[in-house]
Design a protein around this motif. Structure first.
Motif, PDB file in Angstrom:
ATOM      1  N   ASP A   1       0.576  -1.562   0.097  1.00 50.25           N
ATOM      2  CA  ASP A   1      -0.179   0.151   0.070  1.00 50.25           C
ATOM      3  C   ASP A   1       1.194   1.303  -0.196  1.00 50.25           C
ATOM      4  OD1 ASP A   1      -2.386  -1.712  -0.168  1.00 50.25           O
ATOM      5  OD2 ASP A   1      -2.168  -1.929   1.906  1.00 50.25           O
ATOM      6  N   GLY A   2       2.583   0.681  -0.561  1.00 48.51           N
ATOM      7  CA  GLY A   2       2.587   2.386  -1.210  1.00 48.51           C
ATOM      8  C   GLY A   2       4.091   2.661   0.768  1.00 48.51           C
ATOM      9  N   LYS A   3       3.804   1.918   1.552  1.00 45.57           N
ATOM     10  CA  LYS A   3       4.304   2.373   2.541  1.00 45.57           C
ATOM     11  C   LYS A   3       5.505   0.928   2.812  1.00 45.57           C
ATOM     12  CE  LYS A   3       0.810   4.994   4.860  1.00 45.57           C
ATOM     13  NZ  LYS A   3      -0.025   4.778   6.022  1.00 45.57           N
ATOM     14  N   PRO A   4       6.857   1.115   3.865  1.00 46.03           N
ATOM     15  CA  PRO A   4       7.280   0.054   3.396  1.00 46.03           C
ATOM     16  C   PRO A   4       6.672  -1.164   4.425  1.00 46.03           C
ATOM     17  CG  PRO A   4       8.601   1.567   4.212  1.00 46.03           C
ATOM     18  CD  PRO A   4       7.127   2.010   3.439  1.00 46.03           C
ATOM     19  N   ARG A   5       6.537  -2.981   3.878  1.00 50.52           N
ATOM     20  CA  ARG A   5       6.631  -3.454   4.268  1.00 50.52           C
ATOM     21  C   ARG A   5       6.848  -3.712   5.599  1.00 50.52           C
ATOM     22  NH1 ARG A   5       3.405  -7.743   2.742  1.00 50.52           N
ATOM     23  NH2 ARG A   5       3.788  -7.445   0.838  1.00 50.52           N
ATOM     24  N   GLN A   6       6.311  -3.878   7.144  1.00 55.65           N
ATOM     25  CA  GLN A   6       7.208  -3.956   8.251  1.00 55.65           C
ATOM     26  C   GLN A   6       6.596  -6.036   9.283  1.00 55.65           C
ATOM     27  OE1 GLN A   6       5.950  -1.653  11.972  1.00 55.65           O
ATOM     28  NE2 GLN A   6       7.882  -0.125  10.945  1.00 55.65           N
ATOM     29  N   ILE A   7       7.506  -6.076   9.319  1.00 54.33           N
ATOM     30  CA  ILE A   7       7.356  -7.406  10.699  1.00 54.33           C
ATOM     31  C   ILE A   7       7.669  -7.164  11.799  1.00 54.33           C
ATOM     32  CG2 ILE A   7       7.933  -9.188   8.524  1.00 54.33           C
ATOM     33  CD1 ILE A   7      11.057  -9.701   9.520  1.00 54.33           C
ATOM     34  N   SER A   8       7.354  -8.474  12.425  1.00 51.45           N
ATOM     35  CA  SER A   8       7.644  -8.381  13.587  1.00 51.45           C
ATOM     36  C   SER A   8       8.737  -9.218  14.472  1.00 51.45           C
ATOM     37  CB  SER A   8       6.834  -8.201  14.444  1.00 51.45           C
ATOM     38  OG  SER A   8       6.087  -9.191  15.006  1.00 51.45           O
ATOM     39  N   ALA A   9       9.087  -9.048  15.850  1.00 53.08           N
ATOM     40  CA  ALA A   9      10.075  -9.940  16.390  1.00 53.08           C
ATOM     41  C   ALA A   9       9.687  -9.742  17.423  1.00 53.08           C
ATOM     42  CB  ALA A   9      11.823  -9.464  15.923  1.00 53.08           C
ATOM     43  N   PHE A  10       9.694 -10.824  18.475  1.00 57.33           N
ATOM     44  CA  PHE A  10      10.233 -10.609  20.293  1.00 57.33           C
ATOM     45  C   PHE A  10      11.459 -10.496  20.492  1.00 57.33           C
ATOM     46  CE2 PHE A  10       5.884 -12.071  19.665  1.00 57.33           C
ATOM     47  CZ  PHE A  10       5.259 -12.258  20.432  1.00 57.33           C
TER      48      PHE A  10
END
Length: 252
Positions: free
Chosen positions: A135-144
């Motif tokens: 959607d035109g924005k950097p994709r984010q991933i998450s981490a613990f």
């Protein structure tokens, strides 16, 4: 997302009851009197409780729980209390929630071999940009992220990749991670790369077929994030995992 649906056996009609909640529903239980439905939802790896009036369909959030995953539900015969197991940083314990009172009461104190539970390290949930966009924005991933306490130098890091691939790292009790963090002063970063469950159907399909190596590129983004952390030593990083996590370790 996995949702709660009411299915009418007479008409074959289906009604989605949790369409307004963009979270995967993990488990549910209906009270013996049939008036209440309790379900837990997966919010970035943490469990959230909801209570639904089965006649009106009205949902109310349950009490905020300690970080962890709800694994079992059991109603009392009078439908006034709910028992559940919460798997968190310090182990699995049984809680009982009286609907007329808050918060839930812890009924057990799990055995951890004589260790001091107060010394267990709870993870921090972080998010960071990966290589592509949505959607035109950097994709984010998450981490613990488990950070050693009392470290006097920059900590080496172990990237801990879950199996699966259609699985998810959740902040449950993990003796191996606690040993690494407490005794060896190694920071642990446990990412949920693309293809992990718990973030919707679209996310879990992002590494299918020829896109499998995109999940490995997510590990590259994790390395970039580690390099930006002043408390971590970016030249001393390992990658660890079993099954699919083993593939990811070799590919990384």
């Amino acid at each position: 997302f996995r949702r709660v649906v009411r299915y009418d056996l007479r008409t074959d009609d289906e009604e989605v009851l949790t369409e307004d909640i963009d979270l995967d529903v993990d488990r549910l239980e209906i009270s013996p009197n049939g008036r209440s439905l309790v379900f837990s939802a997966n919010e970035k790896g943490y469990s959230r409780l909801f209570v639904m009036d089965t006649k009106r369909g009205r949902k109310t959030p349950g009490p905020r729980l300690a970080p962890g995953e709800v694994e079992d539900f059991r109603f009392s015969p009078d439908s006034r209390r709910l028992g559940f197991t919460l798997n968190g940083t310090a182990g699995k314990d049984v809680f009982v929630w009286d609907f007329g009172k808050r918060p839930p009461v812890q009924w057990t104190d799990s055995e951890v071999g004589g260790l001091d539970k107060s010394q267990f390290v709870s993870p921090e949930l972080v998010s960071y940009d990966t290589f592509d966009s949505v959607d035109g924005k950097p994709r984010q991933i998450s981490a613990f992220v488990y950070r050693p306490t009392g470290a006097t130098t920059k900590a080496p890091v172990l990237i801990y990749v879950h199996g699966g691939p259609e699985s998810q790292f959740r902040p449950n009790f993990n003796a191996f991670i606690q040993y690494l963090v407490q005794e060896l002063k190694i920071a642990v970063v446990a990412p949920n790369v693309r293809g992990s469950t718990g973030y919707g159907k679209y996310f879990v399909e992002l590494d299918n077929g020829p896109k499998r190596m995109d999940s490995v590129r997510d590990i590259g983004a994790t390395l970039d994030w580690i390099a930006r952390q002043p408390a971590f030593e970016p030249r001393r990083v390992g990658v660890y995992g079993g099954s699919y996590g083993g593939f990811m370790s070799y590919a990384s």
